[in-house]
Design an enzyme around this catalytic site. Structure first.
Site, PDB file in Angstrom:
ATOM      1  N   HIS A  63       9.452 -11.510  28.851  1.00  0.00           N
ATOM      2  CA  HIS A  63      10.179 -12.506  29.672  1.00  0.00           C
ATOM      3  C   HIS A  63      10.724 -13.620  28.778  1.00  0.00           C
ATOM      4  O   HIS A  63      11.793 -14.158  29.046  1.00  0.00           O
ATOM      5  CB  HIS A  63       9.239 -13.141  30.705  1.00  0.00           C
TER       6      HIS A  63
ATOM      7  N   ASP B  13      10.885  -9.389  36.898  1.00  0.00           N
ATOM      8  CA  ASP B  13       9.938  -9.004  37.954  1.00  0.00           C
ATOM      9  C   ASP B  13      10.753  -8.875  39.233  1.00  0.00           C
ATOM     10  O   ASP B  13      11.366  -9.864  39.679  1.00  0.00           O
ATOM     11  CB  ASP B  13       8.864 -10.092  38.131  1.00  0.00           C
TER      12      ASP B  13
ATOM     13  N   GLU C 131       1.862  -3.207  36.436  1.00  0.00           N
ATOM     14  CA  GLU C 131       2.579  -4.013  37.437  1.00  0.00           C
ATOM     15  C   GLU C 131       3.833  -3.274  37.901  1.00  0.00           C
ATOM     16  O   GLU C 131       4.783  -3.145  37.120  1.00  0.00           O
ATOM     17  CB  GLU C 131       2.978  -5.365  36.821  1.00  0.00           C
TER      18      GLU C 131
HETATM   19  C1  LIG Z   1       2.070 -12.759  34.986  1.00  0.00           C
HETATM   20  C2  LIG Z   1       2.958 -11.568  35.276  1.00  0.00           C
HETATM   21  N1  LIG Z   1       3.931 -11.931  36.265  1.00  0.00           N
HETATM   22  C3  LIG Z   1       3.651 -11.096  34.021  1.00  0.00           C
HETATM   23  O1  LIG Z   1       4.844 -11.303  33.867  1.00  0.00           O
HETATM   24  N2  LIG Z   1       2.909 -10.400  33.156  1.00  0.00           N
HETATM   25  C4  LIG Z   1       3.477  -9.880  31.934  1.00  0.00           C
HETATM   26  C5  LIG Z   1       2.504  -8.993  31.211  1.00  0.00           C
HETATM   27  C6  LIG Z   1       3.942 -11.006  31.003  1.00  0.00           C
HETATM   28  O2  LIG Z   1       3.361 -12.094  31.023  1.00  0.00           O
HETATM   29  O3  LIG Z   1       4.847 -10.724  30.222  1.00  0.00           O
HETATM   30 ZN   LIG Z   2       6.795  -9.762  34.492  1.00  0.00          ZN
END
Ligand SMILES: C[C@@H](N)C(=O)N[C@H](C)C(=O)O
Ligand SMILES: [Zn+2]
Length: 222
Positions: free
Chosen positions: A133, A140, A198
């Site tokens: 991210h 997401d 996820e």
């Molecule tokens: C916290 C969750 N929404 C998320 O994005 N997890 C991944 C592994 C990240 O933090 O990159």
């Molecule tokens: Zn994510």
């Protein structure tokens, strides 16, 4: 007594040195990297909806972490997302973004809020290496129904950190699994890979080409 006096003068300097050593900063990566080229996704396609959870208290920390609700991605990832959305519109669905580019300091804040177990299973990226991210190459997403505008039920909620969130979880209502699998197929067809923990998290194939950033949304919008 000369020694204790001299030592006590050193204490503030030692504290400052330790504090400087512990100061958290984004990882320094050698590169080479492409220059950032962010696009705000809803400007490319307003039929992509957003519910940016980290801009609200409706997230696992219970607090807003972003000052505004924005979804930025590096342009190749944003354009791929628009193509995935187009393929879903034809089937009566649209994409609903929960999170996109995330400044590195927010990854640090998520890490600080996560339990040791959540950290260990990779539910939140370690700020030492950063999240995809932070590179503007992870998104997401869920689905909304075009006819009603309502969010489509999936086998788990967003950021529900349980077995139900795994993209291959075989339980729960079959229609929720069908929606999850439809989302995954549409995203994979455009060069995104799903996270093994996820169902909502997808990495764009070019993520290695971009560095971890801590640029704010306000700076990106300039
Ligand atoms: C916290 C969750 N929404 C998320 O994005 N997890 C991944 C592994 C990240 O933090 O990159
Ligand atoms: Zn994510």
């Amino acid at each position: 007594m000369a020694y204790p006096t001299r030592f006590s003068r050193l204490i503030p300097i030692l504290i400052l040195a330790v504090a400087a050593g512990c100061r958290s900063t984004p990882p320094q990566e050698p590169g080479p990297f492409r220059d950032p080229d962010f696009a705000e996704v809803v400007r490319l396609d307003p039929r992509i909806h957003t519910d940016i959870r980290y801009a609200t208290a409706n997230n696992f920390t219970g607090h807003p972490l972003y000052p505004e609700s924005k979804a930025f991605l590096q342009r190749p990832a944003a354009e791929a997302l628009v193509r995935a959305n187009r393929s879903l519109l034809a089937l009566g669905y649209g994409l609903l973004i929960y999170d996109a580019y995330r400044p590195w300091s927010v990854t640090q804040a998520l890490w600080d809020s996560a339990s040791p177990h959540e950290r260990a299973i990779g539910f939140v990226a370690d700020p030492k290496t950063g999240s995809k991210h932070n590179r503007g190459c992870a998104v997401d997403v869920g689905l909304y129904e075009l006819r009603t505008g309502k969010e489509v039920a999936m086998p788990s909620g967003y950021d529900e950190f349980s077995e139900r969130a795994h993209p291959d979880y075989a339980g729960g209502p079959p229609e929720a699994r069908r929606a999850r699998d439809l989302l995954r197929r549409a995203m994979e067809a455009q060069g995104f890979g799903v996270d093994p923990n996820e169902w909502w998290h997808f990495n764009h194939k070019d993520w290695r080409a971009y560095r971890v950033l801590d640029t704010s949304f306000a700076e990106l919008a300039r």
